[in-house]
Each structure stands twice: as structure tokens, then as C-alpha cells.
Design a protein around this motif. Structure first.
Motif, PDB file in Angstrom:
ATOM      1  N   TRP A  35     115.340  33.585  17.711  1.00 15.21           N
ATOM      2  CA  TRP A  35     115.544  34.519  18.828  1.00 15.21           C
ATOM      3  C   TRP A  35     114.225  35.195  19.158  1.00 15.21           C
ATOM      4  CZ3 TRP A  35     119.812  35.566  21.823  1.00 15.21           C
ATOM      5  CH2 TRP A  35     121.015  34.971  21.425  1.00 15.21           C
ATOM      6  N   SER A  93     111.022  29.579  22.131  1.00 16.33           N
ATOM      7  CA  SER A  93     112.027  29.647  21.071  1.00 16.33           C
ATOM      8  C   SER A  93     112.340  28.255  20.518  1.00 16.33           C
ATOM      9  CB  SER A  93     113.303  30.308  21.621  1.00 16.33           C
ATOM     10  OG  SER A  93     114.389  30.089  20.770  1.00 16.33           O
ATOM     11  N   CYS A 143     117.536  32.666  22.745  1.00 16.29           N
ATOM     12  CA  CYS A 143     117.457  31.621  21.724  1.00 16.29           C
ATOM     13  C   CYS A 143     117.631  30.284  22.448  1.00 16.29           C
ATOM     14  CB  CYS A 143     118.579  31.848  20.719  1.00 16.29           C
ATOM     15  SG  CYS A 143     118.960  30.423  19.718  1.00 16.29           S
ATOM     16  N   SER A 167     116.729  39.220  24.913  1.00 14.25           N
ATOM     17  CA  SER A 167     116.210  38.210  23.979  1.00 14.25           C
ATOM     18  C   SER A 167     116.940  36.895  24.205  1.00 14.25           C
ATOM     19  CB  SER A 167     116.322  38.687  22.532  1.00 14.25           C
ATOM     20  OG  SER A 167     117.656  38.899  22.196  1.00 14.25           O
ATOM     21  N   SER A 213     112.687  30.665  26.424  1.00 10.48           N
ATOM     22  CA  SER A 213     113.484  29.642  25.715  1.00 10.48           C
ATOM     23  C   SER A 213     112.606  28.475  25.284  1.00 10.48           C
ATOM     24  CB  SER A 213     114.638  29.138  26.599  1.00 10.48           C
ATOM     25  OG  SER A 213     114.189  28.153  27.525  1.00 10.48           O
ATOM     26  N   LYS A 272     120.845  37.344  25.147  1.00  9.02           N
ATOM     27  CA  LYS A 272     121.432  38.625  24.764  1.00  9.02           C
ATOM     28  C   LYS A 272     121.050  39.632  25.832  1.00  9.02           C
ATOM     29  CE  LYS A 272     123.799  40.962  21.801  1.00  9.02           C
ATOM     30  NZ  LYS A 272     125.238  40.705  21.808  1.00  9.02           N
TER      31      LYS A 272
END
Ligand SMILES: NC(=O)c1ccc[n+]([C@@H]2O[C@H](COP(=O)([O-])OP(=O)(O)OC[C@H]3O[C@@H](n4cnc5c(N)ncnc54)[C@H](O)[C@@H]3O)[C@@H](O)[C@H]2O)c1
Length: 371
Positions: A362, A355, A203, A201, A352, A230
Motif C-alpha cells: 500500500w 505499488s 494497492c 492510498s 498503483s 482507500k
């Protein structure tokens, strides 16, 4: 006419980035640059002569249909990578594609689907994974010197406001989209330092708009874009891409932290790459100069081929990239940046962008192996 016993290559984007593959191809006796293609008709003949090709085309589909090719190298602007790779793979030609693999998740999915059906080998030309210090860190990770890597950073800081106006596709695809648009140079080596891991994941966040283009418009891309990644293992990676801020270039900033050691790249001319290794350093605050370890950890293949590789430039990296492509085609060694590795490097940046448009929430990163 096919050049006997050689892998016949076609290079598209031959008047730009495509030409940079020449020295490495020349250093490898098993490949021949057979045809070149570029829409820049004025410069194409000179490019063909420089690259030593037999045929030239201004139309890519014509090159694929008429030239006797085994493989293509795609060095065109980013938004052509997927359509051009798909067209070649559909003809069962092998593909070495410039970065990033694609500019949208939908087209990445199409590329993955096409790879599944093709007899052609797809490899992404993430050349930063072939930079000597990055290769040495990878080998040190493999030897277990850092223990378990769990944190890393990569930065690509390359002010290109003027270049945006010359290669106008950059104004659309690199600075005309918000989020990390060109993150594979930073994330690619790091993923090789975290073998078996992937980003699950992301962000995305930006630093605002402090620069305008020559027409007075804000760049859609915020000046510094970050993505926090992550990892499936629970680890964390931070990527920063900045193509707008006024400052010296720093396109190879990296660091990695493991349970038993860490690495920090040199950040400016005169600085040294340094490592701290529990089992080699006398205490917790003493760095080692990584150059002192390079002979121990440089892969045997790099040593064996050193003379030829050096002649191809860029510290030998370009040569080993083409060698890996050829060896993957001929089934000698596994493809180090196959379609799924290419997706692992490319998809986080694309996520991204989603996001950052949703106030940095996230978001999960798809695994192309499930597509
Ligand atoms: N890996 C690296 O270190 C690195 C460095 C520079 C550029 N790149 C990548 O290489 C690609 C090209 O970048 P560049 O700086 O050379 O751009 P560029 O615009 O200078 O060159 C691209 C070339 O492609 C040609 N071209 C454009 N559309 C075409 C088409 N439809 N058919 C045939 N030819 C076409 C152009 O005429 C030009 O000669 C980009 O994807 C960029 O991200 C990678």
C-alpha cells in the motif's frame, strides 16, 4: 483573424481523437474551431476542412505562437498531454486535455505548478463523468438517496491488442507499463459520487501475463490490473483495467454502495441500470430500473439544452463537457474537473504502478493541493 465574440479554439491531435470534439463545438454558438494541428501532414488539410478551421499547423508551438487562440483542446497521445498543456498555460491559454492528465508523478507536479502561475483555465476532459447514467447517479447521490457512499467499483475492459500496433503509443503508455495506466474513466465518475472524498492510498495488483504482442513479447502490463483505493473518509474503491484479455468490451461497469442504497450499471447489451433505494423500494430485495428515475434526476441544465446537446452526439455528454469548459473560462460556473480534480483522478493510477512494482505494498497518494 479572430472570430468576433467567440472563443477561438485550437485542436491538437486533429486527425485523431481531437476531431471528436467537433460536433459539440459546432453545437455551442460561443466557440469556434479556429486552428488545427497534427503531425500527420497528409491528412491535416482534410481534417481542417472537416473541422471547419481557418488555419492548420504541423507544429504545435507554431500554432500557439501564430494562431489567435483563446484555448486549446489536447487530443494527442497520453505522453504529450503535460508538455502540451504546460506550453499553452505558459502562454495563458485555456486548456481542455484528454485523459489521463499525465504519465508520471513528476510531470503531474510540473502541470500543477504551471496551473498556479497561469491565467489559463485547465480542465481534464474526463468524458465518462458526462455519460447520462453517471450524471443521474451523481445527482441521486447529491439528493442523498444512497445515504453515505462508502464502497464503489469501476472497470474498463477494452481489448486493444490490435489497436496497440496501429496507435503505437498505446503499446508504450497503456500496455507497456504495469499497473493501472488508464484508470480515469473508471475512477472519475466514482469520485464525483463520493463528493469531498479522495483516494489517500493505493494497492496495485495484477493477474499475470497470459498474452504476447505480435513480436512474441509479454506485455509489461499484466492482463487485468486492479487497484484498491482507500478513501480519506475510510471508504474503499476497486478499479479494474484490462486492455489485453479476449472478451467483449465492457468499459462502463460501475457500482456504488451507500448506507441507504446501491447502484449497479448494466454490464452487457440488453441489461438495465438498476438501483436499490431504502426509501423507494418496497423491500430489501427489489431493484428499481434507473431509467424510471432519469427524468426526476437529470439536471435542469441537461433538460434546458437537450435539443442542442442531442445533436452533438454521445447522449449529450460531449456538449456538456465543452459547455462546462466554456462556463469555467467565463467564470459562470465552477470548473468541475480542475487541476486538483484531474490529479485526484490521475495520481492513484500512477501510484498503483509503483505499488505493483513493490509487490503490491500500500502506498500513499499525494494530494496535489499540498504541492
Ligand atoms: N476520452 C475518451 O473516450 C478517449 C477515446 C479515445 C482516445 N482518448 C485519448 O485521446 C488521445 C489520443 O488517442 P487516439 O486514439 O486519437 O490516438 P491516435 O494516435 O489515433 O491519434 C492521435 C493524433 O495525434 C497526432 N499527434 C501525435 N503526436 C503529435 C504531436 N506531437 N503534435 C501534433 N499531433 C500529434 C497523431 O498524428 C494522431 O492524429 C489519447 O490520450 C487517448 O487516451 C480518449
Amino acid at each position: 483573424m479572430q472570430t468576433l465574440n467567440k472563443l477561438n479554439l485550437g485542436i491538437v491531435g486533429a486527425c485523431g481523437r481531437g476531431a471528436s470534439f467537433k460536433a459539440a463545438c459546432d453545437a455551442l454558438p460561443q466557440v469556434a474551431i479556429h486552428a488545427v494541428c497534427d503531425i500527420n501532414a497528409e491528412e491535416l488539410t482534410a481534417a481542417r476542412e472537416r473541422l471547419g478551421a481557418q488555419e492548420q499547423y504541423t507544429d504545435y508551438a507554431q500554432m500557439l505562437d501564430r494562431a489567435d487562440l483563446d484555448a486549446v483542446i489536447i487530443g494527442t497521445p497520453m505522453h504529450f498531454h503535460v508538455p502540451m498543456a504546460v506550453a499553452a498555460l505558459e502562454r495563458n491559454l485555456h486548456v481542455l486535455s484528454e485523459v489521463t492528465a499525465g504519465v508520471s508523478i513528476e510531470e503531474c507536479r510540473q502541470l500543477v505548478e504551471t496551473c498556479k502561475l497561469s491565467r489559463g483555465v485547465y480542465m481534464m476532459a474526463e468524458n465518462y463523468t458526462y455519460m447520462r447514467p453517471n450524471v443521474i447517479v451523481r445527482e441521486m447521490v447529491r439528493a442523498g438517496l444512497f445515504g453515505k457512499p462508502y464502497y464503489a467499483e469501476g472497470e474498463y475492459i477494452h481489448e486493444l491488442k490490435e489497436l496497440n500496433e496501429v496507435t503505437v503509443w498505446r503499446r508504450r503508455w497503456q500496455t507497456g507499463v504495469n499497473g493501472v495506466t488508464y484508470g480515469t474513466h473508471s475512477l472519475g465518475p466514482i469520485l464525483q459520487w463520493m463528493p469531498g472524498d479522495r483516494v489517500v492510498s493505493v494497492c496495485g495488483a495484477g493477474s499475470g501475463h497470459n498474452h504476447q504482442d505480435p513480436r512474441g513479447n509479454d506485455y509489461e502490463n499484466e492482463d487485468s490490473c486492479l487497484m484498491l483505493c482507500k478513501m480519506a473518509s475510510g471508504g474503499l474503491v476497486k478499479i479494474r483495467v484490462d486492455m489485453l484479455s479476449d472478451r467483449p468490451h465492457a468499459v462502463t461497469n460501475y457500482q456504488i454502495q451507500g448506507t441507504d442504497g446501491c447502484y449497479e450499471s448494466a454490464r452487457a447489451v440488453g441489461e438495465r441500470h438498476r438501483v436499490w433505494l431504502r426509501e423507494r423500494c418496497p423491500d430489501a430485495n427489489t431493484w428499481l430500473d434507473m431509467d424510471d428515475l432519469s427524468n426526476e434526476f437529470l439536471p435542469e441544465l441537461w433538460k434546458e439544452h437537450s435539443a442542442r446537446a442531442e445533436s452533438a452526439g454521445h447522449g449529450g455528454g460531449d456538449y456538456f463537457e465543452i459547455l462546462d469548459f466554456v462556463d469555467a473560462i467565463e467564470g459562470r460556473r465552477p470548473n468541475p474537473i480542475d487541476i486538483h480534480a484531474a490529479m485526484d483522478m490521475t495520481l492513484p493510477g500512477l501510484i498503483s504502478q509503483l505499488s505493483i512494482a513493490e509487490e503490491s505494498v500500500w502506498m500513499p497518494v499525494p494530494d496535489s493541493r499540498d504541492w
